[in-house]
Design a protein around this motif. Structure first.
Motif, short mmCIF file in Angstrom:
data_model
loop_
_atom_site.label_atom_id
_atom_site.label_comp_id
_atom_site.label_asym_id
_atom_site.label_seq_id
_atom_site.Cartn_x
_atom_site.Cartn_y
_atom_site.Cartn_z
N GLN A 190 77.93 40.69 31.83
CA GLN A 190 76.92 39.87 32.21
C GLN A 190 75.57 39.71 31.24
O GLN A 190 74.53 38.91 31.63
CB GLN A 190 76.40 41.38 33.44
CG GLN A 190 75.09 40.63 34.60
CD GLN A 190 75.16 41.98 35.51
OE1 GLN A 190 76.59 42.61 35.72
NE2 GLN A 190 74.74 41.71 36.29
N PHE A 191 75.51 40.02 30.12
CA PHE A 191 74.71 39.86 28.97
C PHE A 191 74.84 38.87 29.07
O PHE A 191 73.91 37.71 28.52
CB PHE A 191 74.76 41.12 27.85
CG PHE A 191 74.55 42.25 28.27
CD1 PHE A 191 73.49 42.64 29.10
CD2 PHE A 191 74.02 43.13 27.28
CE1 PHE A 191 72.86 44.13 29.32
CE2 PHE A 191 73.27 44.77 27.14
CZ PHE A 191 72.80 45.01 28.47
N LEU A 192 76.10 37.95 28.34
CA LEU A 192 76.58 36.06 27.81
C LEU A 192 76.24 35.64 29.16
O LEU A 192 75.83 34.30 28.52
CB LEU A 192 78.20 36.86 27.93
CG LEU A 192 78.23 37.88 26.60
CD1 LEU A 192 79.72 37.69 26.11
CD2 LEU A 192 77.67 36.93 25.33
N LYS A 193 76.46 36.10 30.29
CA LYS A 193 76.31 34.91 31.01
C LYS A 193 75.05 35.05 32.51
O LYS A 193 74.52 33.67 32.54
CB LYS A 193 77.42 35.19 32.48
CG LYS A 193 77.32 35.72 33.14
CD LYS A 193 78.68 36.02 34.50
CE LYS A 193 78.53 36.75 35.32
NZ LYS A 193 77.85 36.83 36.28
N ASP A 194 73.87 35.99 32.16
CA ASP A 194 73.23 36.22 32.83
C ASP A 194 71.58 36.46 31.75
O ASP A 194 70.38 36.45 32.51
CB ASP A 194 73.05 37.41 34.07
CG ASP A 194 74.35 37.44 34.94
OD1 ASP A 194 74.47 35.90 35.06
OD2 ASP A 194 74.95 38.01 35.14
N VAL A 195 71.84 35.88 31.02
CA VAL A 195 70.73 36.92 29.87
C VAL A 195 69.82 35.15 29.48
O VAL A 195 70.54 34.10 29.27
CB VAL A 195 70.45 37.90 29.42
CG1 VAL A 195 69.57 37.40 28.24
CG2 VAL A 195 71.27 38.98 29.21
N ASP A 196 68.46 35.02 29.71
CA ASP A 196 67.91 33.41 29.42
C ASP A 196 67.33 34.04 28.65
O ASP A 196 66.24 34.70 28.75
CB ASP A 196 66.63 33.54 30.96
CG ASP A 196 65.94 32.42 30.70
OD1 ASP A 196 66.66 31.33 29.84
OD2 ASP A 196 64.83 32.15 30.99
N TRP A 197 68.09 34.04 27.40
CA TRP A 197 67.01 33.90 26.41
C TRP A 197 66.59 32.82 25.71
O TRP A 197 65.55 32.99 24.61
CB TRP A 197 68.21 33.74 25.09
CG TRP A 197 69.19 34.81 24.92
CD1 TRP A 197 70.80 34.62 25.51
CD2 TRP A 197 69.36 36.24 24.31
NE1 TRP A 197 71.38 36.37 25.61
CE2 TRP A 197 70.65 36.87 24.92
CE3 TRP A 197 68.51 36.70 23.90
CZ2 TRP A 197 70.40 38.06 24.31
CZ3 TRP A 197 68.33 38.45 23.46
CH2 TRP A 197 69.73 38.69 23.97
N THR A 198 66.14 31.66 26.62
CA THR A 198 65.57 31.05 26.09
C THR A 198 63.67 31.00 26.61
O THR A 198 63.19 30.19 26.63
CB THR A 198 65.30 29.39 27.00
OG1 THR A 198 65.92 29.88 28.36
CG2 THR A 198 67.60 29.14 27.00
N GLY A 199 64.10 31.75 27.15
CA GLY A 199 62.70 32.13 27.05
C GLY A 199 61.98 30.86 28.21
O GLY A 199 61.08 31.25 28.18
N GLY A 200 62.76 31.10 29.32
CA GLY A 200 62.15 29.51 30.35
C GLY A 200 62.30 28.05 29.65
O GLY A 200 61.67 27.09 30.58
N MET A 201 62.57 28.12 28.68
CA MET A 201 62.55 27.00 27.75
C MET A 201 63.98 25.49 27.85
O MET A 201 63.75 24.99 28.30
CB MET A 201 63.17 27.26 26.65
CG MET A 201 61.71 27.35 25.44
SD MET A 201 61.73 28.07 24.02
CE MET A 201 62.34 26.78 23.29
#
Length: 343
Positions: free
Chosen positions: A171-182
Motif C-alpha cells: 500500500q505504501f508503494l501503490k497508494d502514496v502520492d510522492w509527487t505532492g500533487g505534481m
C-alpha cells in the motif's frame, strides 16, 4: 494488537510460502496450493486453497505509481543498531539540500519505525486524497512515509505476521502520492519524474519486509542498495548474509558503509576504537567480495542528539569528522546513482 485502517488485504508475492510452511510447500501462487500432499495438516491449508492465483493485480498499479520516481535506493543492514536509519536520514537531508531535488523516505520498518523521530516528524499524521495517501513533509522537497503516522499513539505496538506487513508495504508503494500533487501537472509524458530519489529504510535482516519491497519493485527497478555495518566481526557476519540476499534477489549493491568506526572526541578530535575491527572491518570485506567501500563514519555523541531532536547532523556540525565522512560517502552514492542512470 494495532489495526491500522485503511489497509488492503495482504496478498502473497510470487514464489512466497506462508509462515511455518511444511517442507515441499508448493507456494501460494501454485495451482496446487492447499491441495498437494505436503499441505495435509498445514494450518494454512484452507487459506492457501481459497487464495487468488495468478499474477498479482497490484504490481501494475505499483509500476504506474513508481513511474514518477527516478531513483529507488534501499538502505539495508544485517543486524540492528548499526545506524541504518540515521544514515538514511542523513542521505535524505543531503539530497534535499538541493532545492531542485525532490526526495522521499519510505520507512518499512513496520515494528520499529524510527525515521519520523530522526526527521523531526513526531506526532504527525498523513492525509488521504483522491490521489492517494499524502506523505508528511519535512521540507517542500523532502517527504516521509511511515507506519508511525498511522498509529493511534507513539507507544502502540504493531504485532503483525508477515502477510499483513506485506500488505502495508504494498500500500505504501501503490497508494502514496510522492509527487505532492505534481503528477497531474506533469502529465503522463513528462520528460522528468516528479521524485528524484526514494530512499527505503528497511528493518534488519532478510525477511518479510525485504522480500515484499524487492518483489513489488522488481518490475519498476531498484537502482541499488547501500549496506550499513559496524567494524566488528559479529556485524560483518550478518552483513555477509545481506550481501547474499541482494545477489540472490538481483539487487545491485552500490556499496558498504562502515558506521561507528571509532570514537572521535568533539573537543580534541582524538580517536579510539570502540568496535575493534578484528578481521579488517568493512574495507577488508569489500576487498574480499569485490564491493565498493563507501567509507567509514566515526562515532560522535552529537549524532544521537541530532537524531533525538530531528535535525540534520551535517548541517548542525559541519566541522565534525563524522560530517566530513558523511559528505564524502553521500557524494560517492550520488556519482554511483548517476552512473546507473546513464548505463
Amino acid at each position: 494488537m494495532v489495526d491500522v485502517p485503511p489497509l488492503v488485504v495482504a496478498r502473497a508475492l510470487p514464489d512466497q510460502v506462508p509462515e511455518n510452511a511444511p517442507a515441499h510447500c508448493p507456494g501460494t501462487e501454485s495451482d496446487l496450493a492447499g491441495k498437494a500432499s505436503a499441505c495435509a495438516g498445514c494450518a494454512n491449508q484452507d487459506a492457501c486453497q481459497s487464495a487468488p492465483k495468478g499474477p498479482d493485480p497490484d504490481l501494475p498499479l505499483i509500476r504506474t505509481r513508481m513511474a514518477s520516481v527516478r531513483c529507488k535506493i534501499l538502505v539495508l543492514s544485517g543486524k540492528g543498531g548499526v545506524g541504518k536509519s540515521t544514515f538514511t536520514a542523513q542521505l535524505a537531508w543531503a539530497f534535499a539540500s538541493d532545492m531542485h531535488t525532490q526526495t522521499g523516505v519510505m520507512d518499512i520498518d513496520v515494528c520499529g519505525p524510527s525515521i519520523p523521530t530522526i526527521l523531526g516528524l513526531k506526532d504527525q499524521y498523513i492525509h488521504q486524497s483522491a490521489a492517494g495517501w499524502t506523505p508528511v513533509y519535512v521540507a517542500d522537497n523532502l517527504a516521509c512515509m511511515s507506519i508511525e503516522f498511522l498509529l493511534p499513539h507513539a507507544n502502540a505496538a504493531v504485532v503483525w505476521r508477515g502477510p499483513k506487513k506485506n500488505g502495508l508495504i504494498k500500500q505504501f508503494l501503490k497508494d502514496v502520492d510522492w509527487t505532492g500533487g505534481m503528477a497531474d501537472e506533469l502529465g503522463a509524458d513528462a520528460p522528468k519524474p516528479a521524485v528524484d530519489y526514494l530512499l527505503v529504510d528497511t528493518p534488519p535482516g532478510t525477511s518479510d519486509e525485504h522480500l515484499a519491497v524487492v518483489g513489488c519493485l522488481r518490475e519498476s527497478g531498484i537502482d541499488g542498495a547501500v549496506l550499513i555495518t559496524t567494524p566488528q566481526e559479529v556485524s560483518l557476519q550478518d552483513v555477509r548474509k545481506e550481501i547474499s540476499f541482494c545477489r540472490k534477489m538481483q539487487v545491485p549493491i552500490l556499496g558498504v558503509v562502515e558506521n561507528m568506526a571509532g570514537f572521535v572526541c568533539p573537543s580534541c578530535h582524538a580517536r579510539s576504537d570502540i568496535f575493534y575491527p578484528s578481521t579488517g572491518g568493512a574495507r577488508a570485506l569489500c576487498e574480499e567480495l569485490g564491493l565498493v567501500f563507501l567509507g567509514s563514519v566515526p562515532l560522535d555523541p552529537r549524532i544521537a542528539r541530532s537524531c533525538d531532536v530531528g535535525e540534520s547532523f551535517v548541517d548542525a556540525y559541519p566541522d565534525s569528522p563524522a560530517s566530513e565522512a558523511y559528505t564524502h560517502i553521500i557524494a560517492q552514492i550520488k556519482r554511483l546513482v548517476r552512473k546507473t542512470d546513464t548505463a
